[in-house]
Motif scaffolding. Structure first.
Motif, PDB file in Angstrom:
ATOM      1  N   GLU A  51     -13.656 -33.704  20.778  1.00 38.30           N
ATOM      2  CA  GLU A  51     -14.969 -33.632  20.146  1.00 38.30           C
ATOM      3  C   GLU A  51     -15.266 -32.200  19.686  1.00 38.30           C
ATOM      4  N   HIS A 121     -18.689 -31.270   8.614  1.00 45.93           N
ATOM      5  CA  HIS A 121     -18.995 -31.252  10.042  1.00 45.93           C
ATOM      6  C   HIS A 121     -20.441 -31.653  10.338  1.00 45.93           C
ATOM      7  N   HIS A 122     -21.265 -31.752   9.309  1.00 44.31           N
ATOM      8  CA  HIS A 122     -22.666 -32.095   9.526  1.00 44.31           C
ATOM      9  C   HIS A 122     -22.777 -33.506  10.103  1.00 44.31           C
ATOM     10  N   GLY A 123     -23.560 -33.623  11.164  1.00 40.48           N
ATOM     11  CA  GLY A 123     -23.720 -34.912  11.816  1.00 40.48           C
ATOM     12  C   GLY A 123     -22.559 -35.308  12.696  1.00 40.48           C
ATOM     13  N   LYS A 124     -21.591 -34.417  12.898  1.00 44.89           N
ATOM     14  CA  LYS A 124     -20.405 -34.731  13.700  1.00 44.89           C
ATOM     15  C   LYS A 124     -20.335 -33.919  15.007  1.00 44.89           C
ATOM     16  N   ALA A 126     -20.859 -32.752  18.621  1.00 43.63           N
ATOM     17  CA  ALA A 126     -21.251 -33.432  19.854  1.00 43.63           C
ATOM     18  C   ALA A 126     -22.102 -32.558  20.756  1.00 43.63           C
ATOM     19  N   ARG A 191     -24.646 -34.798  15.892  1.00 42.66           N
ATOM     20  CA  ARG A 191     -24.572 -36.233  15.707  1.00 42.66           C
ATOM     21  C   ARG A 191     -25.756 -36.867  16.446  1.00 42.66           C
ATOM     22  N   GLY A 194     -26.429 -36.383  20.197  1.00 46.95           N
ATOM     23  CA  GLY A 194     -25.727 -35.166  20.595  1.00 46.95           C
ATOM     24  C   GLY A 194     -26.571 -34.299  21.521  1.00 46.95           C
TER      25      GLY A 194
END
Length: 326
Positions: A51, A121-124, A126, A191, A194
């Motif tokens: 992650e 990487h936006h919204g990814k 953790a 995310r 997150g």
């Protein structure tokens, strides 16, 4: 993941021992490095291998190093070019020596985090692990007469930078306003569901207690994050059920000076750990309705210590929307 605990045993060894042979030369010069085991504990507790972990104020890259060593992927942003370069060097060193994970560092103001981090990487992300700059009482290193050949103790490596725009040099209210913006940016790249982990501690200025942990709690809420946990990360070791303190020279000096003035200061042996989550779903608002996050502000109250009767002020910081009568 390990079972969640409210007290983190994060100092079984000293900070230099935790960093030994794992960071490139020059890393020790940063005046306020996060304890590696604090970052490692947060990463192990709130993420799985593979992650993505972010530190928007990454300094020399402690969070990134620990994430990579644990098989995660790491992103960092850092305002000061000097520290950003060291963070990159530490990331490369860790990737080469561990053969795990990956990491990237961007140099820039974390208030523009969404511009600094690649959109893919936006919204990814953790987990965010970070710490705002705070009081100078724990910062720096000393050189003794034996080292310098001069009388007295010389202080070194006690400034983040000489840039007056650096958040380490601004007023508490300006720091809180900026940190709220940074947390808002973090929420946007997290995310859904997150986690954000912020480590901080109170400090005193001229006898006035700056309750930064409460201020950070308010800042997180103003940024649209949901408070989930409040933990303690130990800065002291444990031996035979007793705490083994490891205060810095400046902590001890500040405590002694304060007590001579009748201020009941003690050596802090833990970090407050504030854990937030990004709501999985954002509630719909009526059309045309905009609600701006309130900025945390500081209020000052005067008290007297029972032992000395001397006045001592404390400042509690909170958002305007969360104020109450006390």
């Amino acid at each position: 993941m390990p079972s969640p605990l409210s007290v983190w045993n994060t100092a079984p060894t000293s900070a230099p021992a935790q960093r030994a042979d794992r960071y490139v030369p020059g890393s020790a010069a940063h005046p306020a490095k996060m304890l590696p085991q604090i970052a490692a504990h947060a990463i192990a507790a709130y993420t799985h291998p593979g992650e993505l972990v972010l530190d928007p104020m990454c300094g020399i890259g402690t969070t990134l190093v620990e994430a990579i060593r644990l098989g995660r992927h790491a992103l960092g942003t850092e305002y000061e070019l000097r520290w950003a370069d060291l963070a990159r060097a530490n990331v490369i060193h860790t990737m080469q020596t561990s053969g795990r994970g990956s990491g990237q560092v961007a140099c820039g103001d974390a208030r523009h985090l969404t511009d600094l981090i690649d959109e893919r990487h936006h919204g990814k992300i953790a987990l965010v692990v970070t710490s705002p700059p705070y009081g100078n009482s724990v910062h720096g290193q000393v050189r003794s007469t034996r080292e310098t050949g001069e009388r007295g103790v010389v202080k070194k490596d006690y400034r983040y930078s000489h840039d007056p725009s650096n958040l380490a040099h601004v007023s508490t209210d300006r720091l809180l306003e900026a940190f709220t913006e940074i947390l808002t940016q973090c929420r946007r790249v997290l995310r859904p569901g997150g986690t954000v982990v912020v480590t901080t501690r109170p400090w005193r200025e001229g006898g006035e207690l700056i309750d930064l942990p409460s201020a950070v709690l308010a800042a997180g809420q103003a940024a649209g994050l949901t408070p989930a946990e409040r933990c303690v990360a130990l800065l002291a070791g444990i031996r035979d059920s007793r705490l083994i303190t490891r205060p810095s020279f400046f902590q001890m000096k500040n405590v002694r000076d304060a007590r001579r003035q009748g201020i009941p200061l003690a050596v802090i042996q833990h970090e407050d750990v504030l854990v937030f989550t990004r709501p999985a779903l954002t509630p719909m608002r009526p059309a045309g309705h905009t609600q701006l996050p309130s900025t945390p502000r500081c209020t000052t109250r005067g008290t007297r210590t029972p032992a000395t009767g001397k006045a001592c002020r404390s400042r509690t910081c909170m958002s305007e929307g969360n104020r109450g009568e006390h």
